[in-house]
Motif scaffolding. Structure first.
Motif, PDB file in Angstrom:
ATOM      1  N   ILE A  10      24.285 -22.142 -67.917  1.00  0.00           N
ATOM      2  CA  ILE A  10      24.364 -21.882 -69.229  1.00  0.00           C
ATOM      3  C   ILE A  10      23.807 -20.728 -70.028  1.00  0.00           C
ATOM      4  O   ILE A  10      24.852 -20.150 -70.815  1.00  0.00           O
ATOM      5  CB  ILE A  10      23.782 -23.027 -69.964  1.00  0.00           C
ATOM      6  N   LEU A  11      22.693 -20.303 -69.547  1.00  0.00           N
ATOM      7  CA  LEU A  11      22.138 -18.913 -70.021  1.00  0.00           C
ATOM      8  C   LEU A  11      22.931 -17.793 -69.682  1.00  0.00           C
ATOM      9  O   LEU A  11      23.280 -16.682 -70.686  1.00  0.00           O
ATOM     10  CB  LEU A  11      20.707 -18.845 -69.577  1.00  0.00           C
ATOM     11  N   PHE A  12      23.438 -17.867 -68.561  1.00  0.00           N
ATOM     12  CA  PHE A  12      24.180 -16.493 -68.155  1.00  0.00           C
ATOM     13  C   PHE A  12      25.610 -16.439 -68.860  1.00  0.00           C
ATOM     14  O   PHE A  12      26.079 -15.630 -69.400  1.00  0.00           O
ATOM     15  CB  PHE A  12      24.698 -16.947 -66.754  1.00  0.00           C
ATOM     16  N   VAL A  13      26.330 -17.724 -69.056  1.00  0.00           N
ATOM     17  CA  VAL A  13      27.544 -17.758 -69.671  1.00  0.00           C
ATOM     18  C   VAL A  13      27.135 -17.198 -71.116  1.00  0.00           C
ATOM     19  O   VAL A  13      28.180 -16.479 -71.843  1.00  0.00           O
ATOM     20  CB  VAL A  13      28.253 -19.134 -69.811  1.00  0.00           C
ATOM     21  N   LEU A  28      20.568 -10.546 -65.287  1.00  0.00           N
ATOM     22  CA  LEU A  28      20.087  -9.999 -64.207  1.00  0.00           C
ATOM     23  C   LEU A  28      18.748  -9.386 -63.915  1.00  0.00           C
ATOM     24  O   LEU A  28      18.072  -9.389 -62.878  1.00  0.00           O
ATOM     25  CB  LEU A  28      21.098  -8.778 -63.504  1.00  0.00           C
ATOM     26  N   SER A  29      18.306  -8.800 -64.962  1.00  0.00           N
ATOM     27  CA  SER A  29      17.158  -8.201 -65.183  1.00  0.00           C
ATOM     28  C   SER A  29      15.919  -9.263 -65.061  1.00  0.00           C
ATOM     29  O   SER A  29      14.735  -8.833 -64.698  1.00  0.00           O
ATOM     30  CB  SER A  29      16.844  -7.325 -66.503  1.00  0.00           C
ATOM     31  N   LEU A  30      16.173 -10.398 -65.579  1.00  0.00           N
ATOM     32  CA  LEU A  30      15.092 -11.375 -65.325  1.00  0.00           C
ATOM     33  C   LEU A  30      14.758 -11.568 -63.986  1.00  0.00           C
ATOM     34  O   LEU A  30      13.813 -11.746 -63.761  1.00  0.00           O
ATOM     35  CB  LEU A  30      15.819 -12.528 -65.865  1.00  0.00           C
ATOM     36  N   PHE A  31      15.798 -11.645 -63.202  1.00  0.00           N
ATOM     37  CA  PHE A  31      15.468 -12.047 -61.688  1.00  0.00           C
ATOM     38  C   PHE A  31      14.796 -10.685 -61.056  1.00  0.00           C
ATOM     39  O   PHE A  31      13.834 -10.718 -59.965  1.00  0.00           O
ATOM     40  CB  PHE A  31      16.776 -12.332 -60.816  1.00  0.00           C
ATOM     41  N   ILE A  32      15.314  -9.416 -61.481  1.00  0.00           N
ATOM     42  CA  ILE A  32      14.593  -8.305 -60.931  1.00  0.00           C
ATOM     43  C   ILE A  32      13.045  -8.331 -61.236  1.00  0.00           C
ATOM     44  O   ILE A  32      12.358  -7.810 -60.354  1.00  0.00           O
ATOM     45  CB  ILE A  32      15.399  -6.834 -61.513  1.00  0.00           C
ATOM     46  N   PHE A  34      11.309 -10.708 -61.923  1.00  0.00           N
ATOM     47  CA  PHE A  34      10.689 -11.658 -61.255  1.00  0.00           C
ATOM     48  C   PHE A  34      10.202 -10.958 -59.716  1.00  0.00           C
ATOM     49  O   PHE A  34       9.195 -11.397 -59.404  1.00  0.00           O
ATOM     50  CB  PHE A  34      11.336 -13.013 -61.011  1.00  0.00           C
ATOM     51  N   VAL A  35      11.172 -10.470 -59.260  1.00  0.00           N
ATOM     52  CA  VAL A  35      10.697 -10.052 -57.677  1.00  0.00           C
ATOM     53  C   VAL A  35       9.737  -8.871 -57.875  1.00  0.00           C
ATOM     54  O   VAL A  35       8.837  -8.799 -57.102  1.00  0.00           O
ATOM     55  CB  VAL A  35      12.198  -9.147 -57.288  1.00  0.00           C
ATOM     56  N   VAL A  36       9.665  -8.190 -58.898  1.00  0.00           N
ATOM     57  CA  VAL A  36       8.896  -7.102 -59.208  1.00  0.00           C
ATOM     58  C   VAL A  36       7.549  -7.733 -59.391  1.00  0.00           C
ATOM     59  O   VAL A  36       6.316  -7.341 -58.879  1.00  0.00           O
ATOM     60  CB  VAL A  36       8.965  -6.089 -60.294  1.00  0.00           C
ATOM     61  N   LEU A  37       7.284  -8.710 -60.238  1.00  0.00           N
ATOM     62  CA  LEU A  37       6.089  -9.402 -60.297  1.00  0.00           C
ATOM     63  C   LEU A  37       5.594 -10.357 -59.175  1.00  0.00           C
ATOM     64  O   LEU A  37       4.153 -10.124 -58.988  1.00  0.00           O
ATOM     65  CB  LEU A  37       6.442 -10.639 -61.447  1.00  0.00           C
ATOM     66  N   LEU A  38       6.369 -10.811 -58.346  1.00  0.00           N
ATOM     67  CA  LEU A  38       5.792 -11.406 -57.036  1.00  0.00           C
ATOM     68  C   LEU A  38       5.364 -10.186 -56.215  1.00  0.00           C
ATOM     69  O   LEU A  38       4.296 -10.500 -55.425  1.00  0.00           O
ATOM     70  CB  LEU A  38       7.184 -12.131 -56.282  1.00  0.00           C
ATOM     71  N   ILE A  39       6.124  -9.092 -56.289  1.00  0.00           N
ATOM     72  CA  ILE A  39       5.473  -7.935 -55.060  1.00  0.00           C
ATOM     73  C   ILE A  39       4.056  -7.380 -55.809  1.00  0.00           C
ATOM     74  O   ILE A  39       3.188  -7.480 -54.721  1.00  0.00           O
ATOM     75  CB  ILE A  39       6.593  -7.097 -55.074  1.00  0.00           C
ATOM     76  N   ALA A  40       4.042  -7.329 -56.976  1.00  0.00           N
ATOM     77  CA  ALA A  40       2.786  -6.979 -57.592  1.00  0.00           C
ATOM     78  C   ALA A  40       1.602  -8.032 -57.200  1.00  0.00           C
ATOM     79  O   ALA A  40       0.602  -7.544 -57.112  1.00  0.00           O
ATOM     80  CB  ALA A  40       2.885  -6.760 -59.004  1.00  0.00           C
ATOM     81  N   PHE A  62       8.950  -2.874 -65.335  1.00  0.00           N
ATOM     82  CA  PHE A  62       9.425  -3.744 -65.983  1.00  0.00           C
ATOM     83  C   PHE A  62       9.772  -3.162 -67.281  1.00  0.00           C
ATOM     84  O   PHE A  62      10.911  -3.421 -67.687  1.00  0.00           O
ATOM     85  CB  PHE A  62       8.242  -4.633 -66.788  1.00  0.00           C
ATOM     86  N   SER A  63       9.204  -2.049 -67.887  1.00  0.00           N
ATOM     87  CA  SER A  63       9.906  -1.392 -69.060  1.00  0.00           C
ATOM     88  C   SER A  63      11.172  -0.512 -68.612  1.00  0.00           C
ATOM     89  O   SER A  63      12.185  -0.382 -69.242  1.00  0.00           O
ATOM     90  CB  SER A  63       8.760  -0.263 -69.547  1.00  0.00           C
ATOM     91  N   CYS A  64      11.177  -0.006 -67.280  1.00  0.00           N
ATOM     92  CA  CYS A  64      12.310   0.808 -67.014  1.00  0.00           C
ATOM     93  C   CYS A  64      13.509  -0.244 -66.827  1.00  0.00           C
ATOM     94  O   CYS A  64      14.690   0.271 -66.925  1.00  0.00           O
ATOM     95  CB  CYS A  64      12.211   1.533 -65.669  1.00  0.00           C
ATOM     96  N   ILE A  65      13.285  -1.353 -66.131  1.00  0.00           N
ATOM     97  CA  ILE A  65      14.338  -2.557 -66.122  1.00  0.00           C
ATOM     98  C   ILE A  65      14.847  -2.421 -67.471  1.00  0.00           C
ATOM     99  O   ILE A  65      15.933  -2.978 -67.653  1.00  0.00           O
ATOM    100  CB  ILE A  65      13.799  -3.447 -65.199  1.00  0.00           C
TER     101      ILE A  65
END
Length: 254
Positions: A10-13, A28-32, A34-40, A62-65
């Motif tokens: 629903i959010l994507f649509v 898409l940036s939400l998931f990217i 999230f991945v950066v946060l997990l790695i950190a 985060f700012s770049c994304i």
């Protein structure tokens, strides 16, 4: 299909229909992020890693994304990025002192039963972790204000190409004043919305107002809100001045 998948679709649509390609990139940036946060987080658990340095790197990513990936590389996003990193650097100095003095790091007594079976000797500096949590909690609001101001000032310059640097700066400040109140209230209500069950539990345990205010879990969240509010207040003049200087200089040379 579970509830998370349905809500994601629903959010994507909605983001795609309303925002077009930028809406899809924002999703898409939400998931990217999230991945950066997990790695950190995983890197913070590694021996010898400084959580503060990792947080600064994560905030830069985060700012770049959020700025360059979604809105492309242009004067507005570059100015917003520079302003964001300056604000984060200034805010980090304040947060490092506040977390050390307030001793909000670690777990509260309300969480003692949940963490009782686990060892607390995890080998990380919880003071630095506490500062990292506050910084990461504020980066989204700071970036949002920065890009809002640069975009609005860009429209002002587009319709008034002969505007002076001072008037453009004042225009950015007026825009920031309108954003300041709504964003700080958003942070405030986000806290009480997320911790409504905790507040009800406090009342059920017959906590006095003094006990609630002085509890670590409550104080840590309120400090996060105040630090985020300070960051939002700082980013307004910083972004307005940098953007006014760069925009007018570019307009004069072109």
């Amino acid at each position: 299909m579970n509830a998370l998948m349905i809500l994601s679709v629903i959010l994507f649509v909605l983001m795609t229909l309303i925002g077009g390609s930028k809406g899809a990139l924002s999703f898409l940036s939400l998931f990217i992020n999230f991945v950066v946060l997990l790695i950190a987080i995983f890197l913070m658990l590694s021996p010898g890693m400084n959580p503060i340095i990792l947080t600064i790197i994560a905030c830069a990513l985060f700012s770049c994304i959020n700025l360059f990936f979604v809105n492309e590389v242009n004067r507005k996003t570059i100015t917003a990025f520079i302003s964001t990193m300056i604000t984060i650097a200034v805010l980090l100095l304040l947060i490092d002192v506040i977390t050390s003095l307030s001793m909000i790091q670690g777990f509260s007594e309300e969480q003692s039963e949940e963490i009782a079976p686990y060892s607390l000797f995890v080998g990380v500096d919880f003071i630095k972790i506490g500062a990292s949590v506050i910084i990461i909690s504020t980066i989204g609001a700071i970036t949002e204000v920065a890009i809002s101001i640069t975009s609005s000032m860009g429209e002002t310059l587009l319709h008034h190409p002969t505007i002076s640097r001072k008037d453009l700066f004042l225009s950015g400040m007026r825009i920031g004043k309108d954003i300041l109140g709504t964003d700080t209230n958003t942070l405030f209500f986000a806290f009480f919305g997320g911790y409504m069950a905790l507040l009800i539990w406090f009342i059920d345990l017959d906590y006095s107002i003094g006990q609630i205010v002085n509890s670590k879990v409550f104080s840590s969240e309120m400090i996060t809100i105040f630090c985020a509010g300070i960051g939002i207040a700082l980013i307004i003049p910083i972004t307005s001045w940098i953007n006014a200087y760069v925009a007018v200089k570019k307009a004069q040379t072109s």
